[in-house]
Design a protein around this motif. Sequence first.
Motif, PDB file in Angstrom:
ATOM      1  N   ASP A  29       0.844  -1.197   0.000  1.00 44.59           N
ATOM      2  CA  ASP A  29       0.000   0.000   0.000  1.00 44.59           C
ATOM      3  C   ASP A  29       0.878   1.245   0.000  1.00 44.59           C
ATOM      4  O   ASP A  29       1.601   1.513   0.968  1.00 44.59           O
ATOM      5  N   SER A  31       0.182   4.234   0.343  1.00 45.12           N
ATOM      6  CA  SER A  31      -0.191   5.284   1.293  1.00 45.12           C
ATOM      7  C   SER A  31       0.182   4.933   2.733  1.00 45.12           C
ATOM      8  O   SER A  31       0.048   5.764   3.636  1.00 45.12           O
ATOM      9  N   ARG A  32       0.646   3.721   2.940  1.00 40.65           N
ATOM     10  CA  ARG A  32       0.962   3.293   4.312  1.00 40.65           C
ATOM     11  C   ARG A  32       2.466   3.392   4.545  1.00 40.65           C
ATOM     12  O   ARG A  32       3.253   2.694   3.900  1.00 40.65           O
ATOM     13  N   ASP A  55      -2.457   0.650  -4.861  1.00 41.71           N
ATOM     14  CA  ASP A  55      -3.494   1.272  -4.036  1.00 41.71           C
ATOM     15  C   ASP A  55      -4.388   0.190  -3.432  1.00 41.71           C
ATOM     16  O   ASP A  55      -4.297  -0.997  -3.765  1.00 41.71           O
ATOM     17  N   ASP A  56      -5.270   0.623  -2.530  1.00 41.89           N
ATOM     18  CA  ASP A  56      -6.100  -0.326  -1.791  1.00 41.89           C
ATOM     19  C   ASP A  56      -7.015  -1.127  -2.717  1.00 41.89           C
ATOM     20  O   ASP A  56      -7.226  -2.326  -2.492  1.00 41.89           O
ATOM     21  N   ASP A  57      -7.558  -0.507  -3.759  1.00 38.00           N
ATOM     22  CA  ASP A  57      -8.447  -1.226  -4.676  1.00 38.00           C
ATOM     23  C   ASP A  57      -7.734  -2.398  -5.332  1.00 38.00           C
ATOM     24  O   ASP A  57      -8.281  -3.504  -5.419  1.00 38.00           O
ATOM     25  N   LEU A  59      -5.040  -3.948  -4.268  1.00 38.80           N
ATOM     26  CA  LEU A  59      -4.686  -4.941  -3.257  1.00 38.80           C
ATOM     27  C   LEU A  59      -5.888  -5.806  -2.888  1.00 38.80           C
ATOM     28  O   LEU A  59      -5.771  -7.026  -2.736  1.00 38.80           O
ATOM     29  N   GLN A  60      -7.058  -5.176  -2.766  1.00 35.57           N
ATOM     30  CA  GLN A  60      -8.270  -5.941  -2.455  1.00 35.57           C
ATOM     31  C   GLN A  60      -8.606  -6.917  -3.566  1.00 35.57           C
ATOM     32  O   GLN A  60      -9.001  -8.065  -3.310  1.00 35.57           O
ATOM     33  N   HIS A  66     -10.463  -7.580   2.075  1.00 34.65           N
ATOM     34  CA  HIS A  66     -10.023  -6.262   2.529  1.00 34.65           C
ATOM     35  C   HIS A  66      -9.045  -6.379   3.695  1.00 34.65           C
ATOM     36  O   HIS A  66      -8.519  -5.379   4.170  1.00 34.65           O
ATOM     37  N   HIS A  68      -6.002  -7.429   3.846  1.00 31.33           N
ATOM     38  CA  HIS A  68      -4.668  -7.684   3.309  1.00 31.33           C
ATOM     39  C   HIS A  68      -3.561  -6.967   4.072  1.00 31.33           C
ATOM     40  O   HIS A  68      -2.384  -7.242   3.876  1.00 31.33           O
ATOM     41  N   GLN A  69      -3.909  -5.995   4.927  1.00 34.04           N
ATOM     42  CA  GLN A  69      -2.957  -5.231   5.745  1.00 34.04           C
ATOM     43  C   GLN A  69      -1.994  -4.389   4.896  1.00 34.04           C
ATOM     44  O   GLN A  69      -0.975  -3.921   5.384  1.00 34.04           O
ATOM     45  N   GLY A  70      -2.313  -4.223   3.626  1.00 33.96           N
ATOM     46  CA  GLY A  70      -1.443  -3.422   2.765  1.00 33.96           C
ATOM     47  C   GLY A  70      -0.302  -4.191   2.141  1.00 33.96           C
ATOM     48  O   GLY A  70       0.595  -3.604   1.546  1.00 33.96           O
TER      49      GLY A  70
END
Length: 248
Positions: A29, A31-32, A55-57, A59-60, A66, A68-70
Motif C-alpha cells: 500500500d 499510502s501506508r 493502491d487499496d483497490d 490490493l483488495q 479487505h 490484506h494489511q497493505g
Amino acid sequence: MTAKILFGFHAVTVRLKSAPKTVIEIHVDASRRDQRMRQFVERAREAGAKLIDSDDDRLQKMAGSHRHQGVVARVEAVSLSHSLDDTLDAVEAEGKGPALLLLLDGITDPHNLGACLRVADGAGAHAVIAPKDHAVGINATVAKVASGAADTVPYFMVTNLARTIGELKERDITVIGTSEDAEQSLYDVDLSGPIALVLGAEGSGMRALTKKHCDQLVHLPMRGAVDSLNVSVASGVCLYEALRQRRD
C-alpha cells in the motif's frame, strides 16, 4: 509454475524467510508508511524481493479480501511432500520422532483450517489430512490465517478418509478421535507413540463412518457453560497435550 497469492504481514514475512526465491513480487500500500510497513519493506528489500506500490483497490482485488494489511505477494508454490506415504517414510527415515498427524473431518471454513495449520506447525505435527469432499483447500485466506504454516505443514486431501485411516493403522499409527460422548478424557490416554488425532466440525463432529474407524475416542473436559470448542482451539489442546507427553 502457477503463481499463488499470499497476503498479510505474517504470511508474506514467513515466505521471505523460508523461501525468498519463490517470491515473484510484493505489492504494498503506497499510502501506508507506518513503522510496521517500513520494517517490512526493509526486510523485503534485504531478501531481494521486487516491490510494487499499489493502491487499496488493487490490493483488495488481488487478495480477494479487505484484510490484506497493505501487503499482497505473488509467489510460486512451495514444494512439500508429494504424498502422505512420502511424508511418513521421511519421518521414520530421518528420526523425527513418533508420527504426529492431525485429521480434520468436515472442516469447510478457511479461517478454521488456517488456524489448525498454524497450531499444527507450532506443535510439530508432521501433516494435516482432510477428505476432498468435505473440506476447504488451501487458498489465500487459509494462507493468511495460517501465518506461513500453509508453506511448512503438508496438507493432504484424500479421496477416502476411512481408507486412509486404515492405511495409517497398517503403519502402527494409533488413530484417536474426539467425541463429546467418549468415556475417556484426552488426559487419560497415551499420546507418546505414533498417533493421528481426528477432529470433526464444531457442532456436527466427526461423521459416523470416520468415528467407527478410530481406535479410541476421547473427550475434552468442559467445565463451563459451553459444550464445545472451536476446532482450531480443540486441535491446539490435543496436539499440545501430545507434545507435552513426548517431552516428559
